[in-house]
Design a protein around this motif. Structure first.
Motif, PDB file in Angstrom:
ATOM      1  N   UNK A   1      20.519 -19.385 -69.294  1.00  0.00           N
ATOM      2  CA  UNK A   1      20.939 -20.602 -69.992  1.00  0.00           C
ATOM      3  C   UNK A   1      20.233 -21.820 -69.407  1.00  0.00           C
ATOM      4  N   UNK A   2      20.178 -21.896 -68.072  1.00  0.00           N
ATOM      5  CA  UNK A   2      19.482 -23.021 -67.434  1.00  0.00           C
ATOM      6  C   UNK A   2      18.005 -23.036 -67.810  1.00  0.00           C
ATOM      7  N   UNK A   3      17.407 -21.864 -67.837  1.00  0.00           N
ATOM      8  CA  UNK A   3      15.986 -21.776 -68.195  1.00  0.00           C
ATOM      9  C   UNK A   3      15.753 -22.246 -69.629  1.00  0.00           C
ATOM     10  N   UNK A   4      16.606 -21.801 -70.540  1.00  0.00           N
ATOM     11  CA  UNK A   4      16.429 -22.140 -71.956  1.00  0.00           C
ATOM     12  C   UNK A   4      16.538 -23.653 -72.176  1.00  0.00           C
ATOM     13  N   UNK A   5      17.560 -24.253 -71.586  1.00  0.00           N
ATOM     14  CA  UNK A   5      17.785 -25.674 -71.831  1.00  0.00           C
ATOM     15  C   UNK A   5      16.822 -26.577 -71.063  1.00  0.00           C
ATOM     16  N   UNK A   6      16.052 -26.013 -70.132  1.00  0.00           N
ATOM     17  CA  UNK A   6      15.034 -26.795 -69.426  1.00  0.00           C
ATOM     18  C   UNK A   6      13.701 -26.785 -70.163  1.00  0.00           C
ATOM     19  N   UNK A   7      13.551 -25.901 -71.143  1.00  0.00           N
ATOM     20  CA  UNK A   7      12.259 -25.763 -71.832  1.00  0.00           C
ATOM     21  C   UNK A   7      11.944 -26.973 -72.695  1.00  0.00           C
ATOM     22  N   UNK A   8      12.897 -27.427 -73.500  1.00  0.00           N
ATOM     23  CA  UNK A   8      12.633 -28.523 -74.435  1.00  0.00           C
ATOM     24  C   UNK A   8      12.235 -29.815 -73.724  1.00  0.00           C
ATOM     25  N   UNK A   9      12.950 -30.241 -72.666  1.00  0.00           N
ATOM     26  CA  UNK A   9      12.501 -31.451 -71.955  1.00  0.00           C
ATOM     27  C   UNK A   9      11.084 -31.313 -71.400  1.00  0.00           C
TER      28      UNK A   9
ATOM     29  N   UNK B   1       6.862 -22.067 -75.185  1.00  0.00           N
ATOM     30  CA  UNK B   1       7.310 -21.847 -76.566  1.00  0.00           C
ATOM     31  C   UNK B   1       7.585 -20.369 -76.820  1.00  0.00           C
ATOM     32  N   UNK B   2       6.733 -19.506 -76.266  1.00  0.00           N
ATOM     33  CA  UNK B   2       6.943 -18.068 -76.428  1.00  0.00           C
ATOM     34  C   UNK B   2       8.231 -17.628 -75.728  1.00  0.00           C
ATOM     35  N   UNK B   3       8.469 -18.164 -74.536  1.00  0.00           N
ATOM     36  CA  UNK B   3       9.681 -17.807 -73.797  1.00  0.00           C
ATOM     37  C   UNK B   3      10.927 -18.318 -74.511  1.00  0.00           C
ATOM     38  N   UNK B   4      10.830 -19.497 -75.102  1.00  0.00           N
ATOM     39  CA  UNK B   4      11.960 -20.055 -75.847  1.00  0.00           C
ATOM     40  C   UNK B   4      12.332 -19.149 -77.016  1.00  0.00           C
ATOM     41  N   UNK B   5      11.309 -18.662 -77.734  1.00  0.00           N
ATOM     42  CA  UNK B   5      11.562 -17.771 -78.870  1.00  0.00           C
ATOM     43  C   UNK B   5      12.136 -16.434 -78.394  1.00  0.00           C
ATOM     44  N   UNK B   6      11.647 -15.971 -77.246  1.00  0.00           N
ATOM     45  CA  UNK B   6      12.126 -14.697 -76.698  1.00  0.00           C
ATOM     46  C   UNK B   6      13.600 -14.771 -76.329  1.00  0.00           C
ATOM     47  N   UNK B   7      13.991 -15.845 -75.674  1.00  0.00           N
ATOM     48  CA  UNK B   7      15.389 -15.995 -75.283  1.00  0.00           C
ATOM     49  C   UNK B   7      16.288 -16.141 -76.506  1.00  0.00           C
ATOM     50  N   UNK B   8      15.822 -16.927 -77.490  1.00  0.00           N
ATOM     51  CA  UNK B   8      16.636 -17.153 -78.682  1.00  0.00           C
ATOM     52  C   UNK B   8      16.808 -15.877 -79.492  1.00  0.00           C
ATOM     53  N   UNK B   9      15.745 -15.066 -79.544  1.00  0.00           N
ATOM     54  CA  UNK B   9      15.798 -13.852 -80.359  1.00  0.00           C
ATOM     55  C   UNK B   9      16.630 -12.763 -79.703  1.00  0.00           C
ATOM     56  N   UNK B  10      16.755 -12.800 -78.373  1.00  0.00           N
ATOM     57  CA  UNK B  10      17.436 -11.722 -77.655  1.00  0.00           C
ATOM     58  C   UNK B  10      18.897 -11.601 -78.077  1.00  0.00           C
ATOM     59  N   UNK B  11      19.656 -12.664 -77.952  1.00  0.00           N
ATOM     60  CA  UNK B  11      21.078 -12.579 -78.298  1.00  0.00           C
ATOM     61  C   UNK B  11      21.637 -13.911 -78.757  1.00  0.00           C
ATOM     62  N   UNK B  12      20.759 -14.838 -79.070  1.00  0.00           N
ATOM     63  CA  UNK B  12      21.162 -16.149 -79.579  1.00  0.00           C
ATOM     64  C   UNK B  12      22.106 -16.862 -78.623  1.00  0.00           C
ATOM     65  N   UNK B  13      21.982 -16.563 -77.329  1.00  0.00           N
ATOM     66  CA  UNK B  13      22.767 -17.278 -76.331  1.00  0.00           C
ATOM     67  C   UNK B  13      24.141 -16.713 -76.072  1.00  0.00           C
ATOM     68  N   UNK B  14      24.527 -15.673 -76.796  1.00  0.00           N
ATOM     69  CA  UNK B  14      25.897 -15.181 -76.665  1.00  0.00           C
ATOM     70  C   UNK B  14      26.169 -14.573 -75.294  1.00  0.00           C
ATOM     71  N   UNK B  15      25.185 -13.835 -74.765  1.00  0.00           N
ATOM     72  CA  UNK B  15      25.407 -13.137 -73.496  1.00  0.00           C
ATOM     73  C   UNK B  15      24.415 -13.575 -72.430  1.00  0.00           C
TER      74      UNK B  15
END
Length: 726
Positions: free
Chosen positions: A353-361, A333-347
């Protein structure tokens, strides 16, 4: 006379004569064929083709010429010196020049050329480019198929024809099309796209059925063909398709419909009955894990989520979560928030991207694992059950803690239990959340699903139950001891209110009468047994007035009373197959105690069985018990002929009528459909449907083969009836 001759000389020649002369001159020109060195040829400015062909087309032509050489001469006209301009065949000239550059042929390679007059150059070039007809795809398919039959490979054919390997493969896929449809294609009644749609299935009968359904449409669209071909199939991407899996489905003999011309199209599973049977068997295997802990476990192929509101609920007890899983959850959950806060997926990089989308499952998996660790109270499990089904995502779904409305305690009760003189212990019944819907609880019926794969309809299953009940009744009516125990058991169930709706007998002694009993029971072994027993019943007292009839019955001897009692109990026995959903084990125990040999009393006939199941089931049984050659022979017959042949093959004298050896005949003469035999009796039972205990071969179960061969003779009757019923 002279005048007449002069007139004849000045008359214009007929049109036909002029045409013939022109044709003669044109044909004569074709005789000026020469072998001209390639370095003397150049592209004519009069060549009408200005738009270059595609690189792919040029590559195919180059491959064809490299493999086969020039099969058609160029058309040229002479220019200055020894040079010739190519009016027709510019692409061939380009390909030959390329072969020179590649070192395949020399610069002066001789080329067959037709030398024409320069004034005809434009006409010649236009004629070749406009009047040529492409080969029909159906003709291509037949040519390619013939070469394949001669042992050529696809790559070789592509080189020979100067086409891509992909085109060769696509044309060869037309081999799946019924010849009648190929002719419709040639006649222009079907487009190539529509023909390609028919390749979804190899079944020519199915193709023709769909063609007859769409051929009169105003516009025949490929999608309408695909829709009709797959209307009874399941998509491999459906929940049940993903749950079973393509590999398991095909391994079981299932046919997969694939769009051979669209790699992105979803495959379809053409045998829904087989697919559903595989799903039920997989669910049943998964359900066994829960059977020891819960009052009941049911298997459903699908359950609408709202249907669970018809149950009451008990819930698991809260315990401390697993520390490792909790730590992983927090870190994710902490890593998910960190990735989202960094650049909202733009860069994000691809890795991020693979790491972020593997977190929720993974978070959902952890939640399920933590929930699975939470135990249920034993008192809750004693009244509750669980449903094992398929989730919308194709994964196994287990819904626990469901309480049927009739199992919900009426209210919490206090029970006095004196301990050490005056202590009281309060006993509270389980706390159940009541249902939120009054809709009926969904009914589980996996047995019907399993039978459908073999074409066993509900009416055939009813007849099998009726035949089995009739056989059991005949044996029960001949055995007072078992009949008395069965009736006493049923009476106690009712009188002592131990349970409801599970008794093996109708206490009202309502005789069970099959609707088509005249056909099912006529001239059967069981009917002969019953006829013999009925003749010996002491029923004269029934003609007397009351209470004289009662007094006369009371005066009967004990053996006479026992015969009447057993006869009446036999009438009350309920019909069931051991492969039914939740069969009562009491009936199975009665049959086992009586040592009922169903195979000796019932054989599958064309009218009662083989003519009522599907062809695949009959061929499968023939292959399993007789052999591949016999099964292949049956598979080529019509259903009626198969049923007749199978009746002979599975009769008691198959060794004589079919010429089977003793080993095969002993198996076919003892075979029974799933659920017909009683547990413990040595029968050759079908093992392809329900994985129940009735499918266990006794020889494998206890290491022994059934004893006396005379006891298993098909026409054998109990000793006390052998003479009477003969």
């Amino acid at each position: 006379m002279a005048k007449s001759q002069t007139k004849a000389k000045t008359t214009k020649p007929p049109v036909a004569a002029k045409t013939a002369d022109a044709a003669t001159n044109a044909i004569a020109m074709t005789q000026d064929l020469r072998m001209i060195p390639l370095d003397q040829l150049e592209l004519s400015p009069l060549n009408v083709r200005k738009v270059a062909a595609s690189a792919a087309d040029d590559a195919e032509l180059l491959a064809s010429i490299r493999e086969n050489g020039i099969k058609q001469n160029l058309v040229v006209h002479a220019i200055s010196g020894e040079k010739f301009a190519v009016d027709a065949g510019g692409r061939r000239l380009k390909a030959l020049k390329q072969l020179v550059s590649d070192g395949i042929i020399p610069n002066d390679h001789p080329v067959s050329c037709l030398v024409d007059d320069e004034q005809n150059a434009t006409v010649t070039s236009a004629t070749e480019n406009l009047q040529r007809a492409a080969m029909h795809p159906a003709d291509q398919f037949e040519a390619f198929a013939q070469l394949i039959a001669e042992g050529r490979k696809e790559d070789d054919i592509a080189l020979k024809f100067g086409v891509s390997v992909d085109l060769v493969r696509r044309r060869l896929k037309l081999a799946r099309i019924a010849p009648e449809l190929i002719e419709q294609f040639r006649a222009g009644e079907l487009t190539l796209e529509c023909v390609m749609a028919f390749t979804l299935t190899d079944d020519h009968d199915r193709q023709m059925t769909v063609w007859n359904a769409v051929k009169d449409s105003y516009h025949i669209h490929p999608q309408s063909i695909k829709r009709q071909l797959t209307e009874t199939a399941h998509s491999a991407n459906s929940s049940i398709g993903r749950f079973v899996g393509i590999e398991a489905y095909e391994a079981a003999g299932g046919i997969l419909l694939r769009d051979l011309f669209d790699d992105n199209a979803a495959a379809h599973m053409e045998n829904p009955e087989l697919l559903e049977r595989l799903a039920v068997e997989k669910l049943q295997a998964a359900a066994k894990v829960f059977e020891a802990d819960w009052k009941w476990v049911e298997v459903h192929l699908s359950v609408d989520y709202g249907a669970f509101r018809s149950f009451g609920r008990v819930y698991s007890q809260d315990i401390e979560p697993d520390a490792d899983l909790l730590a992983e959850e927090n870190a994710l959950m902490a890593r998910e928030e960190e990735l989202a806060a960094a650049n909202d997926g733009a860069d994000w990089t691809d890795a991020e991207a693979d790491e972020y989308y593997a977190i929720e499952p993974r978070l959902r998996e952890i939640e399920a694992l933590q929930k699975a660790r939470q135990p249920y109270a034993a008192a809750d499990q004693a009244i509750a059950g669980c449903v094992v089904t398929i989730g919308h995502d194709g994964a196994l779904r287990v819904e626990k803690g469901l309480v049927r409305p009739e199992d919900i305690p009426v209210a919490a009760e206090q029970a006095e239990n004196p301990v050490d003189g005056d202590a009281e212990i309060a006993v509270t019944r389980p706390n159940v959340t009541p249902p939120t819907s009054s809709a009926p609880v969904p009914v589980s019926d996996p047995a019907t699903t399993l039978r459908k794969a073999d074409g066993i309809s509900a009416s055939l299953a009813d007849d099998l139950r009726a035949s089995r009940q009739h056989i059991l009744r005949a044996h029960l009516a001949a055995d007072y001891d078992v009949a008395f125990d069965a009736m006493l058991y049923a009476l106690c169930e009712q009188a002592l209110s131990r349970s409801y709706g599970t008794e093996a007998l109708n206490i009202s002694v309502s005789p069970f009468l099959a609707q088509n009993r005249e056909t099912l029971h006529a001239d059967t072994v069981a009917q002969k047994m019953l006829d013999a027993l009925e003749q010996d019943l002491a029923v004269e007292w029934m003609a007397l007035e009351k209470p004289d009839d009662f007094q006369a019955m009371s005066a009967l001897s004990l053996p006479q009373k026992q015969s009447l009692f057993a006869w009446a109990v036999g009438l009350a026995i309920k019909p069931q197959l051991f492969s039914d959903n939740h069969p009562t084990p009491i009936i199975e125990e009665i049959g086992a105690r009586l040592d009922v040999d169903v195979a000796a009393c019932w054989r599958p006939m064309a009218s009662t069985y083989w003519g009522r199941v599907n062809k695949n089931h009959a061929v499968s049984m023939a292959r399993k018990l007789v052999g591949d050659d016999y099964a292949e022979e049956r598979s080529r017959e019509r259903k009626g002929d198969i049923a007749t042949a199978m009746e002979r093959a599975f009769g008691e004298n198959a060794a004589e009528t079919e010429g089977f050896d003793a080993a095969v005949a002993s198996k076919t003469a003892r075979w029974l459909p799933n659920g017909m035999a009683f547990k413990g009796v040595d029968d050759q039972m079908e093992t392809s449907s329900l994985p129940s205990t009735s499918d266990v071969d006794p020889a494998e179960d206890d290491g022994e083969i059934a004893s006396d061969a005379d006891d298993s003779a098909p026409d054998a009757l109990p000793a006390f009836l052998s003479e009477t019923a003969a």
